[in-house]
Design an enzyme around this catalytic site. Structure first.
Site, short mmCIF file in Angstrom:
data_model
loop_
_atom_site.label_atom_id
_atom_site.label_comp_id
_atom_site.label_asym_id
_atom_site.label_seq_id
_atom_site.Cartn_x
_atom_site.Cartn_y
_atom_site.Cartn_z
CG HIS A 34 31.39 37.07 43.34
ND1 HIS A 34 30.06 37.26 43.00
CD2 HIS A 34 31.38 36.21 44.40
CE1 HIS A 34 29.30 36.57 43.82
NE2 HIS A 34 30.07 35.92 44.67
CB SER A 65 52.32 42.88 19.67
OG SER A 65 52.19 44.25 19.35
#
Length: 492
Positions: free
Chosen positions: A165, A295
């Protein structure tokens, strides 16, 4: 020069002024691009006409060796401009190429395409291209499997925090997690290999699959018609023909192939999504070049761009399944032509996309970087809670009451959890246990109870057995290919 409706003017002969698929300009390999090229397609048409003539000659039709030789001498010499001009006149691509080929081969002109339909060249070529495409993809899958097998073996005993989960669960190992990706890839290899092995040839079936034209050619001799069908397949590299067809081979074949490719896409997307999450946690990273920029605004970033690209390509691959399914579902009776345009796009893009994504995945898997200290630190944050059962068992062995011990641990773990979640502090559960006089009998054993290697169960042995029993037999099929150095060069 050409002027658009928007008023732009450009040179229509300049390739940079026309749409070009990123699959060709950025992503797919030269081999796969050639497999779906016009040159491969139309030279294969000509080889099929040659194979048809050879088989018909063997079975007694009046076809000379000179005619066959003339066709063979011109098999790759295709005047694409002339074919395009002819198609504008005939509005029929196959007949355009028949006419141009006939001009090049005047002796053979009377027997080119003898008894055949458009689908004789169209469908049979598609089956050849599918076969050759699968032959290109399967070794790439094997290389990724091989890379991951080495990775899994190397890290089979390195404990790491498992997640269910997307929440911390019991420990596993870095290598054991890799076997989950590997098993999916083994299923993909099997599905692709089965799709290739199941391929048959359409052969010579006629306009509605009844072989009526060929039965007429051979004066009603059905045995010769059957032999012609089989012989053309053999000359084209196939051992079997589809026993029944309409005008086309069933588009269920395309559906099965694209299904296997889409399934491979799901595997790649799942694996690369896991790698992107691991990169976020700084536990495992894909290769990062020394000069690579993560970036334009944030120089410190190390973005998982390869895994992201693989996910993007895989997502497109997944979407192509519905095209193949819908196309098969609306083929009325013996065939309708609404498969043609869609098929041109779907088949080529499925193979080119799978090829491109596998190239990325090969690059990623041959250079995965693991950070054991980061993994160890994350285990240290969660393992104290996971040690509760071991602490309880140790206390019981010292004469403690399980229910009392359980309650004390519950209270201490909740207090420690509040420190982590509400105050952003480290997990101090063990310090609380050490400070509680109740646990004095086992304080000296706490370090041993918290050894991560005691929490990974049979993971190392599972990895070893899996690699030996499941992976190695598959890789054996590709041992010659695996000996070759990697030829993958990723574009920007």
């Amino acid at each position: 020069m050409y002027k658009t409706q928007n008023g732009d003017t450009f040179d229509s002969n300049n390739p940079y002024c026309n749409y070009r698929s990123p699959l060709s300009t950025r992503y797919a390999s030269k081999d796969m691009q050639y497999n779906f090229s016009e040159q491969k397609k139309f030279s294969t048409w000509r080889r099929l006409w040659i194979n048809l003539a050879k088989a018909e000659q063997e079975l007694g039709l009046d076809i000379t060796q000179d005619q066959i030789a003339e066709m063979q001498n011109n098999v790759n010499d295709i005047n694409f401009e002339e074919c395009a001009a002819e198609e504008k006149i005939t509005r029929h691509d196959v007949m355009a190429h028949v006419h141009v080929f006939a001009k090049q081969c005047p002796k053979a002109a009377p027997i080119i395409h003898l008894g055949a339909t458009s689908c004789f060249v169209g469908d049979n070529t598609d089956l050849i291209v599918i076969r050759d495409g699968l032959n290109l993809l399967l070794p790439r899958v094997a290389v990724v499997i091989d890379n991951l097998a080495h990775f899994a073996d190397r890290y089979k005993s390195l404990p790491t925090l498992g997640f269910t989960h997307l929440q911390p669960a019991q420990l596993t190992t870095v290598g054991k997690r890799a076997t989950l990706w590997l098993f999916d890839l083994l299923m993909d290899e099997k599905a692709l290999r089965r799709a290739k092995d199941d391929l048959r040839f359409r052969g010579a079936k006629g306009t509605t699959g009844t072989q009526a034209s060929f039965l007429q050619l051979f004066d009603g001799d059905r045995t010769k018609v059957q032999k012609l069908d089989q012989r053309i397949a053999e000359l084209s590299g196939f051992t079997k023909v589809y026993p029944v067809t309409g005008q086309t081979y069933t588009r269920k074949v395309d559906l099965e192939v694209v299904s296997a490719l889409s399934s491979l896409g799901a595997t790649m997307h799942k694996m690369c999504s896991d790698l992107r999450l691991l990169a976020n946690m700084k536990e495992v990273e894909e290769p990062f070049e020394k000069t690579q920029i993560g970036s334009s605004a944030m120089p410190y970033k190390r973005n998982p761009m390869r895994s992201e690209r693989c996910c993007a390509l895989a997502r497109h691959l997944l979407a192509l399944f519905s095209n193949a399914a819908n196309t098969h579902s609306v083929q009325w009776f013996e065939r309708t032509l609404d498969d043609s345009a869609n098929k041109r796009l779907t088949l080529s893009e499925a193979f080119l996309t799978a090829d491109a994504a596998l190239m990325v995945l090969e690059n990623v898997t041959q250079g995965l970087v693991v950070y054991p200290k980061v993994i160890e630190r994350r285990i240290g944050q969660e393992l104290p809670f996971m040690s509760a059962e071991n602490i309880i068992m140790a206390m019981v062995k010292k004469g403690g009451d399980r229910q009392i011990c359980h309650e004390r641990i519950r209270v201490l773990s909740h207090e420690a959890g509040a420190q982590v979640k509400e105050h952003g502090k480290d997990n101090d559960f063990l310090e609380r246990v050490r400070a509680d006089a109740y646990f004095a009998p086992i304080v000296g054993e706490l370090n041993e109870l918290l050894n991560p290697s005691t929490y990974i169960g049979c993971a190392p042995e599972q990895v070893t057995e899996f690699l030996n029993d499941e992976v190695k037999p598959v890789l054996e099929k590709y041992k010659e290919y695996l000996k070759k150095p990697s030829s993958v060069t990723l574009n920007i």
